[in-house]
Design a protein around this motif. Structure first.
Motif, PDB file in Angstrom:
ATOM      1  N   TYR A 322       0.829  -1.204   0.000  1.00  0.00           N
ATOM      2  CA  TYR A 322       0.000   0.000   0.000  1.00  0.00           C
ATOM      3  C   TYR A 322       0.871   1.264   0.000  1.00  0.00           C
ATOM      4  O   TYR A 322       0.618   2.221  -0.735  1.00  0.00           O
ATOM      5  N   LEU A 407      -5.672  -2.391  -1.949  1.00  0.00           N
ATOM      6  CA  LEU A 407      -4.505  -2.445  -1.070  1.00  0.00           C
ATOM      7  C   LEU A 407      -4.857  -2.011   0.347  1.00  0.00           C
ATOM      8  O   LEU A 407      -4.408  -2.595   1.338  1.00  0.00           O
ATOM      9  N   HIS A 408      -5.651  -0.974   0.437  1.00  0.00           N
ATOM     10  CA  HIS A 408      -6.045  -0.491   1.761  1.00  0.00           C
ATOM     11  C   HIS A 408      -6.926  -1.526   2.467  1.00  0.00           C
ATOM     12  O   HIS A 408      -6.834  -1.725   3.699  1.00  0.00           O
TER      13      HIS A 408
END
Length: 749
Positions: A322, A407-408
């Motif tokens: 991330y 990604l988060h």
């Protein structure tokens, strides 16, 4: 003053039995009076057997090894209730298990796991104890009060322990073939000892306090207090045998239903050891419980600690991906819509993971068709459908927003999983450190002061009851095997002959006989010394009925005999003669038993100058007839005992003697020998006017009396009737429905 009289039934009708509820056959009627009479007849036998049984019971109660009982209390706590005060542990409640089952704990208490630890800790596989003499040795040893001084051996038996002996055998290892076999350790001088097998083969020898290693045996004796030569029984038991012995003496149960309180008890002959063993069982059980609970948390903690690094690595990877994306693309701010979508996705993913774990737990107990499993499946399906909708919404976002969102999301999910797992691990560390188990000892083991066995009073009581039952069985066996005539009715019914008189037993006559046998009394006659005796009254009745016996007879003589010796024919002859003389008759009694005649003793006369002397021509008729102290009664004794009595009685001078004596008296009574013993009675009977047979109560089978009558009949002698002698009036008092009647009517002031 009222005159004493005694009446005895003299005819067949008078002796006929009468019992309520009994018909003429009398087959099935249970005569309680007869039972009571029998018990009184054998009262001394019953008393002797019962007393002997009670004595045995007292002896057993005194010599039996006392058994002591130690008891204790345990409480089994509900696991969920035990943790109710620690809110932080509720999350790991499923890991640590459900509430404890008392039934399961009872089985654990008796398991080999617990008892095996006790056997090892207390060294119960090794048995060593002094050898006591049989029966009384252990009793005397227990009663030896001085623990520091040895008791003196009884009767010089030095090989046995008599009190004060001690041995402590800390270790004993034997070859496999010696396990479970008795060994003998013999104390020697100077603190030494020898160990023998059951065949008296020497296995080892050594000293106290020093290890001994032999080919087949290794042992260590820490203490030995005994005289030289004293023997000790030694054995190495297998652990399985020791556990089985321990389990047999251990008792565990729930004190009250659903109380979660367990009562444990241990019984044994050693008062101190009983409490020690039970305490060790409880301690081993509590230690096992704590170890088990700690092991649950420990195993789960190890699993979590193995998963934490992997989750931490996944979290670091997600954060790195991330951060790299943001650095490459620059700062990317998620819109409010994207952030809301991210939160929804993270929540849905976490809910799916939780429901999937719940489904896996349910599938361990239920099938896929179970309603609970299907309910969870439907919830998972809804969440996955919701996740598909969210994924469609995400697909409409710009590419940069989609990548940043994915990604988060990975960072958020990994962070949540790692944080929860880390919290669980910390809670398990706290649980492991504070584990105290689900059970606790409420009351430690205490041994009762008094033994629970043997119950001496109960043993004595039972021995008395069993002795009484055994004595009744003996009486029943005696009565079953005793086929003898007990009452005159049997004679009248079986032999069709009348019983002219029933003469009861006379205690006074028994006393006279004892004095004569001891040489302390002579010339005593019951009819003279005890004229009011019941037996004499019965003979007075016989005096009356004797007239019927002589009806139709051309001679005035009466033969009195019996089937066997000891029936009382001489007693009947002499006292009947005395009663007849007292009634005004001139009576002569002849003792024709020239084998064992003894009438001369009762009249204090010499034997010589009697029947045998007259027959052989040694004396005259006038000299052999001797007047007695009873007016009207004369006696002719046997004379010298001849070698051939039967031949002598067949001599014509004997017949002439009887004729001459009959002319001198009103009644001539001839006392003859027993019929079945010799033939003399049959010889004499042909020369007399009537023959009476004397039978004694409880002495003859009916077949014997029948044979005696038949023997006389074969000799040409007809038996007129019987005189039934020796009736036990004490016994008849309890025979309600006795076959025959006897009454007494005595003088009273």
């Amino acid at each position: 003053m009222a005159r004493q009289t005694t009446h005895t039934a003299t005819s067949a009708e008078a002796h006929r039995s009468y019992a309520p509820g009994q018909d003429d056959k009398g087959d099935d009627f249970i005569n309680l009076g007869e039972i009571v009479a029998t018990l009184f007849e054998y009262k001394w036998l019953i008393l002797a057997v019962t007393t002997a049984a009670v004595a045995v019971g007292v002896f057993v109660a005194l010599v039996s090894t006392p058994i002591y009982r130690a008891d204790a209390l345990l409480q089994v706590e509900d696991k969920s209730a035990a943790k109710g005060g620690i809110a932080a542990l509720r999350d790991v409640e499923a890991v640590l298990g459900d509430s404890t089952s008392v039934a399961a704990e009872l089985e654990i208490l008796r398991s080999r796991m617990i008892l095996g630890r006790v056997v090892e800790r207390l060294n119960l596989t090794v048995v060593a104890e002094p050898k006591h003499a049989l029966i009384i040795g252990s009793t005397l040893a227990r009663r030896h009060g001085d623990a520091d001084e040895l008791a003196a051996p009884l009767l010089g038996m030095n090989s046995y322990a008599w009190g004060g002996e001690r041995i402590t055998l800390q270790s004993l290892e034997v070859a496999p073939d010696l396990v479970g076999l008795p060994l003998t350790l013999v104390a020697q001088d100077g603190g030494h000892f020898q160990l023998f097998d059951e065949d008296d083969q020497l296995l080892a020898e050594g000293a106290i306090g020093a290890p001994v290693n032999g080919e087949r045996v290794s042992l260590f004796v820490a203490e030995l207090l005994a005289r030289p030569g004293t023997r000790f029984d030694v054995m190495r038991r297998s652990q399985a045998e020791a556990i089985a012995t321990l389990r047999d003496a251990l008792e565990v149960r729930e004190r009250a239903r659903q109380s979660n309180v367990i009562e444990a008890a241990f019984t044994g002959p050693d008062r101190a050891q009983a409490a020690a063993i039970l305490n060790e069982v409880l301690n081993a059980y509590v230690r096992q419980n704590v170890e088990y609970r700690s092991a649950e948390a420990e195993s789960t903690l190890k699993f979590l600690e193995a998963q934490l690094p992997e989750l931490k690595s996944e979290l670091d990877t997600a954060e790195a991906a991330y951060n790299n994306y943001r650095q490459n693309r620059g700062s990317i701010d998620l819109t409010m819509e994207t952030q809301s979508m991210l939160s929804s996705i993270v929540k849905v993913d976490n809910d799916i993971v939780v429901l999937q774990q719940k489904r896996d737990e349910l599938r361990q107990r239920f099938t896929a068709e179970h309603p609970q499993v299907q309910s969870v499946d439907s919830q998972i399906a809804r969440l996955r459908a919701l996740r598909g909708t969210l994924d469609k919404d995400v697909s409409r976002l710009p590419d940069t927003q989609q990548t940043a969102l994915r990604l988060h999301r990975d960072v958020e999910v990994s962070t949540a999983l790692y944080t929860n797992l880390l919290n669980s691990a910390q809670q398990l560390r706290v649980a492991r450190a504070g584990t105290v188990g689900d059970v606790r000892i409420i009351d430690s083991a205490v041994t009762a002061r008094l033994p629970i066995a043997p119950r001496k009073a109960l043993i004595v009581l039972l021995s008395g009851v069993l002795g009484g039952l055994a004595s009744l069985g003996i009486v029943w066996a005696i009565r079953a095997l005793r086929v003898v005539v007990e009452d005159p009715e049997t004679i009248e019914r079986e032999l069709a002959l009348p019983v002219y008189a029933t003469v009861p037993e006379s205690k006074a006559e028994e006393e006279i006989d004892r004095r004569i046998k001891r040489g302390k009394g002579t010339g005593e006659l019951l009819a003279v010394t005890h004229p009011d005796d019941s037996a004499v009254e019965s003979l007075r009745s016989l005096r009356t009925t004797l007239h019927f016996a002589l009806l139709g007879a051309d001679r005035g003589s009466v033969l009195i005999t019996g089937p066997a010796p000891g029936v009382g024919k001489s007693f009947i002859s002499k006292n009947l003669a005395a009663v007849l003389a007292q009634g005004g008759k001139r009576v002569i009694i002849i003792d024709a038993d020239m084998r064992k005649g003894h009438i001369h003793k009762e009249f204090d006369l010499p034997r010589n100058g009697g029947v045998s002397d007259f027959i052989t021509g040694g004396t005259t008729l006038e000299s052999i007839v001797r007047q007695t102290s009873v007016p009207g009664l004369s006696v002719v004794t046997t004379g010298q005992i001849p070698p051939n009595p039967s031949e002598l009685l067949m001599h014509e001078r004997f017949a002439a003697l009887l004729q001459s004596l009959e002319a001198q008296c009103d009644v001539l009574i001839v006392d003859a020998p027993p019929v079945l013993a010799v033939s003399d009675a049959a010889i004499i009977g042909r020369l007399t006017g009537a023959a009476l047979m004397v039978a004694r109560a409880g002495r003859h089978p009916i077949g014997e009396l029948e044979q005696a009558v038949k023997r006389l009949g074969q000799g040409g002698v007809s038996v007129k009737g019987f005189v039934f002698n020796g009736l036990d009036l004490q016994r008849q008092r309890h025979r309600f429905g006795y076959q025959g009647y006897h009454y007494q009517y005595k003088y009273s002031a």
